[in-house]
Design an enzyme around this catalytic site. Structure first.
Site, PDB file in Angstrom:
ATOM      1  N   LYS A 191       0.835  -1.204   0.000  1.00 59.35           N
ATOM      2  CA  LYS A 191       0.000   0.000   0.000  1.00 59.35           C
ATOM      3  C   LYS A 191       0.867   1.251   0.000  1.00 59.35           C
ATOM      4  O   LYS A 191       1.691   1.444   0.884  1.00 59.35           O
ATOM      5  CB  LYS A 191      -0.941   0.048   1.212  1.00 59.35           C
ATOM      6  CG  LYS A 191      -1.994   1.153   1.060  1.00 59.35           C
ATOM      7  CD  LYS A 191      -2.702   1.508   2.361  1.00 59.35           C
ATOM      8  CE  LYS A 191      -1.973   2.562   3.165  1.00 59.35           C
ATOM      9  NZ  LYS A 191      -1.957   3.918   2.513  1.00 59.35           N
ATOM     10  N   SER A 245       4.993   6.441  11.432  1.00 61.55           N
ATOM     11  CA  SER A 245       5.044   6.994  12.786  1.00 61.55           C
ATOM     12  C   SER A 245       4.903   5.909  13.847  1.00 61.55           C
ATOM     13  O   SER A 245       4.321   4.837  13.599  1.00 61.55           O
ATOM     14  CB  SER A 245       3.931   8.029  12.974  1.00 61.55           C
ATOM     15  OG  SER A 245       2.673   7.388  13.077  1.00 61.55           O
ATOM     16  N   GLU A 266       9.307  -0.087  11.343  1.00 64.57           N
ATOM     17  CA  GLU A 266      10.362   0.923  11.418  1.00 64.57           C
ATOM     18  C   GLU A 266       9.629   2.233  11.631  1.00 64.57           C
ATOM     19  O   GLU A 266       8.931   2.718  10.749  1.00 64.57           O
ATOM     20  CB  GLU A 266      11.193   0.924  10.134  1.00 64.57           C
ATOM     21  CG  GLU A 266      12.489   1.706  10.271  1.00 64.57           C
ATOM     22  CD  GLU A 266      12.344   3.138   9.818  1.00 64.57           C
ATOM     23  OE1 GLU A 266      12.200   4.017  10.712  1.00 64.57           O
ATOM     24  OE2 GLU A 266      12.344   3.386   8.608  1.00 64.57           O
ATOM     25  N   CYS A 300      13.418   9.548   9.081  1.00 68.61           N
ATOM     26  CA  CYS A 300      13.149   8.947  10.397  1.00 68.61           C
ATOM     27  C   CYS A 300      14.386   8.922  11.282  1.00 68.61           C
ATOM     28  O   CYS A 300      14.287   9.029  12.498  1.00 68.61           O
ATOM     29  CB  CYS A 300      12.579   7.537  10.222  1.00 68.61           C
ATOM     30  SG  CYS A 300      13.561   6.499   9.134  1.00 68.61           S
TER      31      CYS A 300
END
Length: 501
Positions: A191, A245, A266, A300
């Site tokens: 997705k 997140s 992650e 990140c």
């Protein structure tokens, strides 16, 4: 041409045919509901295109296609050399379409075109090639027990893998997940992030041409709360891999628990960067800039908390501010000299601005930026590179992930204090440290609670090296040989050669 494709012309003049459908069973199809989502150009806030958005019924269809493909001999029993060749051909096709993919990535995401073309697409191609090389090297082992038993293990694919990718590195994160999943014989329902679906859909158009059997790779668009939730909670999905997140990662864990899916997460980070008195100052400044300002700060592992030993604190702050003012050229992402483009969405733009206000109200010292950047045609989600100094550990901007061109700087006295403060966080993704004392460097690296530590650099990751975090920064590892572990089971087989009852 059907409404499943639309002819587009990008701001750099590049023309191409953009898929709009869901890619299921090697063909583009409309969503069953007919619902769409619209992708916005973050540079000028204009609409680029609308694409079909999957609902739970479309997820069911994609998962069924993946399950059928997983059981089909054309994929299940494929010779591993042939599987390797298939992945390598996929990488070659991506290389052939590199400029188109980079154009779409920049248009839809806002990152500089040179970054998309050289960094992101280079990483995509090399990741697929890397795992193409592993496809014929997946093996088990024989375990010596006694002459009465032959015991051995085989590495088997998990099955149908749901993969949910973020908006900050759409193509690269897709490659990180597709490579190891496919080379080990799994099938995939991936997705795309609803904010940046366009490059992934174009990538899907290369899947059939590469020769993958129908259903092996399925790519859908859709909102996380609809399509993402349906995928994470689906009873016929064996694994979920997610990048995004921490809050969303926790929700996915809950949904995946319905059938105890294998998971790889992650998630967020608030990575520290330590600069000791004996560091090479010039290099510490330059790497610190890359570590937080690269990709509009939307990384990140961004080293967003800089802790500097008090003996060089003032010198570092002055040099860092000067370097940022020169190196962080904010502008049109299609211009070659642009270092920083817009934030990906209005939501992200407003989020960063809200943290700027929080920093001011908490009493941190703003020495650069702190406002929207309006010199790129007056539109777009641009933010001036922002630096706060004299930041206290209890401040919101020190503790929470901002995900923008936004850095906080604080001073420390001793090595022990630096380690304690670096570890005082719920996150544990990355960390960096600068010192010319090699003994200290290794000692501190071992004591920092993070999945990755850079010594005398920041964020120069490598696809051959494991990537992942500890604490609330994730579960499991991606990339390198370690990435294969996330997509295989070790089956033990015991053969009785002589024990009789």
């Amino acid at each position: 041409m059907s409404d499943l494709f639309v002819e587009l012309k990008a701001p750099n003049g590049h023309k191409y045919k953009q898929p709009r459908g869901l890619f299921i069973n090697n063909e583009f199809v409309a969503s069953q509901s007919g619902e769409t989502i619209t992708s916005i150009n973050p540079s000028d806030e204009s609409e680029i295109a609308s694409v079909y958005a999957a609902g739970p019924e479309d997820v069911d269809k994609a998962v069924a296609a993946a399950r059928k493909a997983f059981k089909d001999p054309s994929w299940r029993d494929m010779d591993t050399n042939a599987r390797s060749d298939l992945l390598y051909k996929f990488a070659q096709l991506i290389e052939q379409h590199r400029e188109t993919l980079a154009t779409i990535e920049t248009w839809d995401n806002g990152k500089p075109y040179q970054v998309s073309l050289n960094d992101d697409l280079g990483e995509v191609i090399n990741t697929i090639k890397y795992y193409a090389g592993y496809a014929n090297k997946i093996h088990g082992q024989v375990i010596d027990t006694s002459p009465a038993k032959l015991a051995y293990t085989v590495r088997e694919p998990l099955g149908v893998c749901g993969q949910i990718i973020p908006w900050n590195f759409p193509l690269a994160m897709a490659a990180w997940k597709l490579g190891p999943a496919l080379c080990t014989g799994n099938t995939v329902v991936l997705k795309a992030a609803e904010q940046t679906p366009l490059s992934i859909l174009y990538l899907a158009s290369l899947v059939k041409e590469a020769g993958f059997p129908p259903g092996v790779i399925n790519i859908i668009n859709g909102e996380g709360r609809k399509a993402g939730a349906a995928l994470a909670s689906h009873l016929d999905v064996d694994k979920i891999a997610f990048t995004g997140s921490t809050a969303t990662g926790k929700e996915i864990m809950k949904m995946a628990a319905v059938n105890m899916k294998n998971i790889t997460l992650e998630t967020g980070g608030k990575s520290p960067l330590l600069v000791f008195d004996d560091a090479e100052l010039d290099q510490a400044v330059k790497w610190s800039h890359v570590g937080i300002m690269y990709n509009q700060g939307q990384v990140c592992t961004a080293t967003s908390r800089i802790l500097v030993q008090e003996g060089i604190y003032d010198k570092f702050v002055e040099a860092f501010k000067e370097h940022v003012s020169k190196a962080s050229v904010v502008g049109d992402p299609f211009k070659d000299d642009t270092f920083q483009g817009p934030q990906v969405t209005k939501t992200q733009f407003e989020r960063v601005l809200s943290y700027i206000e929080a920093g001011k109200s908490d009493g941190a010292k703003l020495i650069a930026g702190g406002e929207a950047f309006k010199d790129v045609g007056g539109k777009g989600f641009f933010i001036a590179p922002t630096i706060f100094t004299d930041v206290k550990d209890n401040m919101k901007i020190y503790r929470e992930e901002v995900f923008g061109p936004f850095v906080v700087i604080s001073s420390f006295k001793t090595e022990e204090e630096a380690i304690e403060r670096a570890n005082d966080t719920t996150y544990g993704l990355g960390a960096a440290l600068f010192t010319q004392d090699i003994t200290k460097a290794h000692r501190v690296a071992r004591l920092i609670e993070a999945g990755m530590v850079w010594i005398n650099s920041s964020n120069d990751s490598d696809i051959r090296v494991p990537f992942g975090g500890v604490k609330q920064s994730g579960i499991g590892r991606e990339l390198g040989e370690a990435g294969l572990e996330a997509y295989t089971n070790r089956k033990a087989i015991h053969v009785n050669l002589g024990t009789r009852l």
